[in-house]
Design a protein around this motif. Structure first.
Motif, PDB file in Angstrom:
ATOM      1  N   SER A  14       8.775 -87.202  25.531  1.00  0.00           N
ATOM      2  CA  SER A  14      10.099 -86.600  25.703  1.00  0.00           C
ATOM      3  C   SER A  14      11.152 -87.686  25.905  1.00  0.00           C
ATOM      4  O   SER A  14      10.954 -88.630  26.678  1.00  0.00           O
ATOM      5  N   LEU A  15      12.265 -87.519  25.224  1.00  0.00           N
ATOM      6  CA  LEU A  15      13.318 -88.518  25.280  1.00  0.00           C
ATOM      7  C   LEU A  15      14.055 -88.521  26.620  1.00  0.00           C
ATOM      8  O   LEU A  15      14.764 -89.465  26.941  1.00  0.00           O
ATOM      9  N   THR A  16      13.890 -87.463  27.416  1.00  0.00           N
ATOM     10  CA  THR A  16      14.630 -87.362  28.679  1.00  0.00           C
ATOM     11  C   THR A  16      13.855 -87.929  29.864  1.00  0.00           C
ATOM     12  O   THR A  16      14.375 -87.976  30.972  1.00  0.00           O
ATOM     13  N   GLU A  17      12.618 -88.377  29.644  1.00  0.00           N
ATOM     14  CA  GLU A  17      11.771 -88.772  30.772  1.00  0.00           C
ATOM     15  C   GLU A  17      11.907 -90.244  31.152  1.00  0.00           C
ATOM     16  O   GLU A  17      11.564 -90.630  32.267  1.00  0.00           O
ATOM     17  N   ALA A  18      12.371 -91.079  30.233  1.00  0.00           N
ATOM     18  CA  ALA A  18      12.470 -92.519  30.510  1.00  0.00           C
ATOM     19  C   ALA A  18      13.938 -92.886  30.711  1.00  0.00           C
ATOM     20  O   ALA A  18      14.694 -92.987  29.750  1.00  0.00           O
ATOM     21  N   HIS A  19      14.339 -93.051  31.959  1.00  0.00           N
ATOM     22  CA  HIS A  19      15.735 -93.389  32.268  1.00  0.00           C
ATOM     23  C   HIS A  19      15.874 -94.894  32.433  1.00  0.00           C
ATOM     24  O   HIS A  19      15.116 -95.510  33.190  1.00  0.00           O
ATOM     25  N   VAL A  20      16.849 -95.469  31.752  1.00  0.00           N
ATOM     26  CA  VAL A  20      17.152 -96.880  31.961  1.00  0.00           C
ATOM     27  C   VAL A  20      17.646 -97.048  33.394  1.00  0.00           C
ATOM     28  O   VAL A  20      18.512 -96.317  33.862  1.00  0.00           O
ATOM     29  N   GLY A  21      17.064 -98.039  34.125  1.00  0.00           N
ATOM     30  CA  GLY A  21      17.412 -98.236  35.535  1.00  0.00           C
ATOM     31  C   GLY A  21      16.399 -97.626  36.483  1.00  0.00           C
ATOM     32  O   GLY A  21      16.495 -97.812  37.695  1.00  0.00           O
ATOM     33  N   ASP A  22      15.415 -96.888  35.942  1.00  0.00           N
ATOM     34  CA  ASP A  22      14.377 -96.278  36.777  1.00  0.00           C
ATOM     35  C   ASP A  22      13.384 -97.356  37.241  1.00  0.00           C
ATOM     36  O   ASP A  22      13.285 -98.427  36.645  1.00  0.00           O
ATOM     37  N   THR A  23      12.642 -97.049  38.300  1.00  0.00           N
ATOM     38  CA  THR A  23      11.636 -97.966  38.842  1.00  0.00           C
ATOM     39  C   THR A  23      10.248 -97.389  38.598  1.00  0.00           C
ATOM     40  O   THR A  23       9.987 -96.225  38.894  1.00  0.00           O
ATOM     41  N   VAL A  24       9.360 -98.227  38.037  1.00  0.00           N
ATOM     42  CA  VAL A  24       7.962 -97.833  37.823  1.00  0.00           C
ATOM     43  C   VAL A  24       7.143 -98.354  39.000  1.00  0.00           C
ATOM     44  O   VAL A  24       7.261 -99.531  39.369  1.00  0.00           O
ATOM     45  N   THR A  25       6.318 -97.488  39.596  1.00  0.00           N
ATOM     46  CA  THR A  25       5.478 -97.910  40.723  1.00  0.00           C
ATOM     47  C   THR A  25       4.068 -97.348  40.565  1.00  0.00           C
ATOM     48  O   THR A  25       3.829 -96.458  39.740  1.00  0.00           O
ATOM     49  N   ASP A  26       3.137 -97.867  41.343  1.00  0.00           N
ATOM     50  CA  ASP A  26       1.740 -97.417  41.297  1.00  0.00           C
ATOM     51  C   ASP A  26       1.628 -96.034  41.942  1.00  0.00           C
ATOM     52  O   ASP A  26       2.149 -95.805  43.039  1.00  0.00           O
ATOM     53  N   SER A  27       0.950 -95.111  41.279  1.00  0.00           N
ATOM     54  CA  SER A  27       0.817 -93.747  41.811  1.00  0.00           C
ATOM     55  C   SER A  27      -0.032 -93.715  43.083  1.00  0.00           C
ATOM     56  O   SER A  27       0.211 -92.908  43.982  1.00  0.00           O
ATOM     57  N   ARG A  28      -1.047 -94.604  43.174  1.00  0.00           N
ATOM     58  CA  ARG A  28      -1.954 -94.577  44.330  1.00  0.00           C
ATOM     59  C   ARG A  28      -1.359 -95.312  45.535  1.00  0.00           C
ATOM     60  O   ARG A  28      -1.574 -94.904  46.677  1.00  0.00           O
ATOM     61  N   ALA A  29      -0.642 -96.410  45.276  1.00  0.00           N
ATOM     62  CA  ALA A  29      -0.020 -97.169  46.382  1.00  0.00           C
ATOM     63  C   ALA A  29       1.449 -97.411  46.024  1.00  0.00           C
ATOM     64  O   ALA A  29       1.835 -98.509  45.634  1.00  0.00           O
ATOM     65  N   PRO A  30       2.265 -96.350  46.127  1.00  0.00           N
ATOM     66  CA  PRO A  30       3.650 -96.483  45.667  1.00  0.00           C
ATOM     67  C   PRO A  30       4.501 -97.368  46.575  1.00  0.00           C
ATOM     68  O   PRO A  30       4.199 -97.542  47.759  1.00  0.00           O
ATOM     69  N   ALA A  31       5.573 -97.921  45.984  1.00  0.00           N
ATOM     70  CA  ALA A  31       6.541 -98.706  46.759  1.00  0.00           C
ATOM     71  C   ALA A  31       7.335 -97.774  47.672  1.00  0.00           C
ATOM     72  O   ALA A  31       7.466 -96.575  47.402  1.00  0.00           O
ATOM     73  N   GLN A  32       7.874 -98.336  48.757  1.00  0.00           N
ATOM     74  CA  GLN A  32       8.623 -97.533  49.720  1.00  0.00           C
ATOM     75  C   GLN A  32       9.938 -97.014  49.124  1.00  0.00           C
ATOM     76  O   GLN A  32      10.365 -95.890  49.384  1.00  0.00           O
ATOM     77  N   SER A  33      10.586 -97.851  48.325  1.00  0.00           N
ATOM     78  CA  SER A  33      11.903 -97.467  47.776  1.00  0.00           C
ATOM     79  C   SER A  33      12.055 -98.015  46.375  1.00  0.00           C
ATOM     80  O   SER A  33      11.448 -99.034  46.027  1.00  0.00           O
ATOM     81  N   PRO A  34      12.865 -97.350  45.545  1.00  0.00           N
ATOM     82  CA  PRO A  34      13.087 -97.861  44.187  1.00  0.00           C
ATOM     83  C   PRO A  34      14.010 -99.076  44.194  1.00  0.00           C
ATOM     84  O   PRO A  34      14.730 -99.329  45.173  1.00  0.00           O
ATOM     85  N   LEU A  35      13.984 -99.819  43.111  1.00  0.00           N
ATOM     86  CA  LEU A  35      14.912-100.948  42.942  1.00  0.00           C
ATOM     87  C   LEU A  35      16.312-100.403  42.691  1.00  0.00           C
ATOM     88  O   LEU A  35      16.469 -99.290  42.178  1.00  0.00           O
ATOM     89  N   PRO A  36      17.358-101.158  43.060  1.00  0.00           N
ATOM     90  CA  PRO A  36      18.715-100.684  42.734  1.00  0.00           C
ATOM     91  C   PRO A  36      18.873-100.582  41.221  1.00  0.00           C
ATOM     92  O   PRO A  36      18.579-101.530  40.494  1.00  0.00           O
ATOM     93  N   GLY A  37      19.262 -99.413  40.742  1.00  0.00           N
ATOM     94  CA  GLY A  37      19.384 -99.193  39.289  1.00  0.00           C
ATOM     95  C   GLY A  37      20.729 -99.671  38.777  1.00  0.00           C
ATOM     96  O   GLY A  37      21.286-100.657  39.261  1.00  0.00           O
ATOM     97  N   TYR A  38      21.263 -98.963  37.819  1.00  0.00           N
ATOM     98  CA  TYR A  38      22.554 -99.316  37.225  1.00  0.00           C
ATOM     99  C   TYR A  38      23.569 -98.243  37.578  1.00  0.00           C
ATOM    100  O   TYR A  38      23.228 -97.062  37.659  1.00  0.00           O
ATOM    101  N   ARG A  39      24.805 -98.663  37.764  1.00  0.00           N
ATOM    102  CA  ARG A  39      25.847 -97.664  37.990  1.00  0.00           C
ATOM    103  C   ARG A  39      26.013 -96.855  36.710  1.00  0.00           C
ATOM    104  O   ARG A  39      25.898 -97.382  35.601  1.00  0.00           O
TER     105      ARG A  39
END
Length: 602
Positions: free
Chosen positions: A266-291
């Motif tokens: 789906s073209l709507t699922e991959a947002h530029v500025g999104d953060t990819v993390t591990d599903s089993r041990a996820p990061a606490q917070s996402p990286l700052p994206g783009y305005r």
């Protein structure tokens, strides 16, 4: 790969200062591309980029380099566009980098986008390496340019590298400066995975391919990951790097740049500025994206054949994935049927998007005249945003109309200062400042209504300065102005596709141009057609399309004059009746011809 041996950097410059050529030389010197596969503008993959000689898309590439001290490094270069309309691409490239090579033409000196892109890099806190390119030109003045960099950009240029990308001079010094001055990535492989999606493309076989910069942790093939903005889970199917073609690898560690394929359809699922993390041990917070970028120029895209509407929608969705600054929403027009209202960062951006839709997706379309977004302060105190003149409320409900304002910065030779200032004043510009960079070059700053800028300001500026001016602009909010909506009426019926908003002082001239053009395009009917331009209830311009006339006197030879008069009176009555009940049929070709030309009268 050890993070201390990785360097992530971008090349930034004004248009035509040799950025793409420098990237070619870096690829050659680091032996990233075989000699037999080498060509000019190697990283400019789009046919349009090669035709026009400009970079439109950011492109990453991975290079291996052994320094003069014998240490091996991995250099991740993200090539960037230079034109102001693609500054969003530049900001995304810089967010994935730790340093920037600032290229300045030794003959042309510091220009508008040089300053704008340098400030973007400074805001991101990147290490900046100034490079004075094209020193082989007879008109090169490296010492003058060094002074301009320090004066205008505000960075130390005493150690600026002198180079000629065309002849290969200074390339070794640039590579050494990159490994010594650009800091190594600060991420750790042991930390939870955080990877920033800085771009994405669509592949017919692999689906959505995400370009990522890994800040922390490691991403591996087969790993279960979560996209933090959408909360969706995927399994990584392929990971790779750019050399510059995509080359699969087993993993990407902290500090590395590459691509991820995760069966995203789906073209709507991959947002530029999104953060990819591990599903089993996820990061606490996402990286700052783009305005979120706001479009400044709007126009309508309509398929020429109405049954091509679904194809146009699909093409726009795929193009938006590749160009995240593109905005579109469905709209309908009584004249052109179903289409899309599209938003762009500028006129070149609009032109490139239209060309790419036609070339890459084989969509035949017509673009309406470009316009801007207005803010309407209603009498009830509410502020309404309109993208289309047809949406303007009745004038009795409007307190004031506010138009978007931009601040333009131009660098012009002193000989053309007067003509440039005159052009800005003719376009309702407000003077802000004037600085002499050198005795021969001046920086002029004006506040200008965006609606006056988008018609043909850039072309006029290049014309009055014989091509020597450079231009940059930024948004400055909205200001109230004496604006009116000009309606175009055919046989006293308004046609929404032809209406426009302009300043009251220009309404007569613009209305006259539109009416004259329509008179040429609308075919003659059996009755007279009045074409009018009106502000509110007041008609300001009118021209008539003469009727086709049947020769009713052909059979009337000889005899009394009263017989002829009787026939003419009968015809006159018939035409009068026809005018009252007849409707003007405007053929599709007339709409396309009217909307598809770029002239002052739109």
């Amino acid at each position: 790969m050890e993070t201390r041996r990785i360097r992530n950097f971008s090349i930034i410059a004004h248009v035509d200062h040799g950025k793409s050529t420098l990237a070619d030389r870096l690829l050659e010197v680091t032996h990233t591309v075989e000699d037999r596969k080498m060509r000019q503008q190697l990283l400019d993959n789009l046919e349009l980029e090669r035709e026009r000689g400009i970079t439109i898309k950011l492109v990453p590439v991975r290079m291996n380099y052994r320094s003069r001290e014998g240490v091996d490094y991995v250099l991740n270069l993200i090539d960037t566009p230079g034109h102001v309309d693609f500054s969003y691409e530049v900001s995304r490239s810089l967010a994935a980098s730790d340093g920037a090579v600032l290229v300045v033409d030794a003959a042309q000196g510091v220009e508008a986008q040089t300053v704008a892109n340098a400030y973007l890099a400074v805001d991101q806190g990147l290490a900046i390496i100034p490079v004075i390119n094209k020193i082989d030109l007879p008109s090169a003045q490296p010492d003058v340019v060094r002074g301009e960099i320090e004066e205008v950009v505000g960075i130390d240029a005493s150690e600026a590298i002198l180079a000629s990308a065309k002849e290969g001079k200074g390339i070794g010094e640039i590579l050494e400066a990159i490994v010594s001055l650009v800091p190594a990535p600060s991420g750790r492989r042991e930390s939870p995975l955080q990877a920033l999606i800085f771009d994405s493309v669509y592949d017919n076989y692999k689906g959505v391919i995400c370009y990522v910069r890994v800040f922390n942790g490691v991403v591996r093939t087969g790993q279960a990951v979560t996209f933090m903005a959408t909360g969706l889970n995927y399994q990584i199917e392929e990971i790779g790097v750019f050399r510059p073609q995509m080359e699969p690898v087993e993993e990407l560690g902290a500090g590395e740049v590459g691509y991820v394929v995760a069966n995203i359809k789906s073209l709507t699922e991959a947002h530029v500025g999104d953060t990819v993390t591990d599903s089993r041990a996820p990061a606490q917070s996402p990286l700052p994206g783009y305005r979120k970028i706001k479009p400044v120029v709007f126009c309508g895209f309509y398929p020429i054949e109405r049954e091509d509407y679904p194809q146009l929608r699909e093409a726009l969705e795929k193009l938006q994935l590749n160009d995240s600054s593109l905005f579109f929403e469905p709209e309908t027009s009584t004249a052109l049927g179903f289409g899309f209202r599209c938003g762009f960062l500028g006129l070149l951006h609009m032109d490139i998007a239209k060309e790419r839709l036609q070339r890459e997706f084989d969509v035949e379309l017509v673009a309406t005249a470009p316009n801007v977004v207005y803010h309407i302060l209603r009498t009830d105190g509410e502020i309404q945003e309109i993208h289309n003149p047809a949406d303007l409320p009745e004038i009795s409900r409007v307190e004031e109309i506010r138009e978007p304002l931009i601040r333009i910065t131009t660098f012009v030779p002193t000989d053309y200062v007067g003509k440039t200032m005159q052009l800005c004043q003719d376009r309702r510009g407000a003077f802000v400042s004037m600085d002499y960079i050198t005795p021969e070059r001046v920086r002029l700053v004006y506040d200008l209504p965006l609606a006056e800028f988008i018609i043909d300001f850039h072309d006029r500026l290049k014309s009055v300065t014989r091509g020597y001016a450079s231009l940059d602009y930024e948004q400055r909010g909205f200001q109230a102005a004496d604006l009116v909506k000009v309606d175009v009426l055919l046989n006293e019926e308004p046609v929404d596709a032809f209406s426009f908003i302009c300043h009251r002082d220009a309404s007569y001239h613009r209305g006259q141009t539109v009416v004259r053009k329509l008179k040429e395009l609308i075919p003659r009917q059996l009755f007279e057609i009045p074409i009018q331009a009106a502000v509110g209830k007041r008609v300001i311009v009118r021209q008539n399309v003469k009727p086709l006339r049947k020769d009713v006197l052909a059979k009337c030879y000889g005899g009394d004059i009263t017989r002829k008069r009787k026939l003419l009176e009968k015809q006159k009555e018939g035409k009068k009746r026809m005018k009252q009940i007849g409707r003007v049929s405007v053929p599709q070709e007339a709409f396309l011809a009217f909307l598809d030309v770029s002239s002052d009268g739109e």
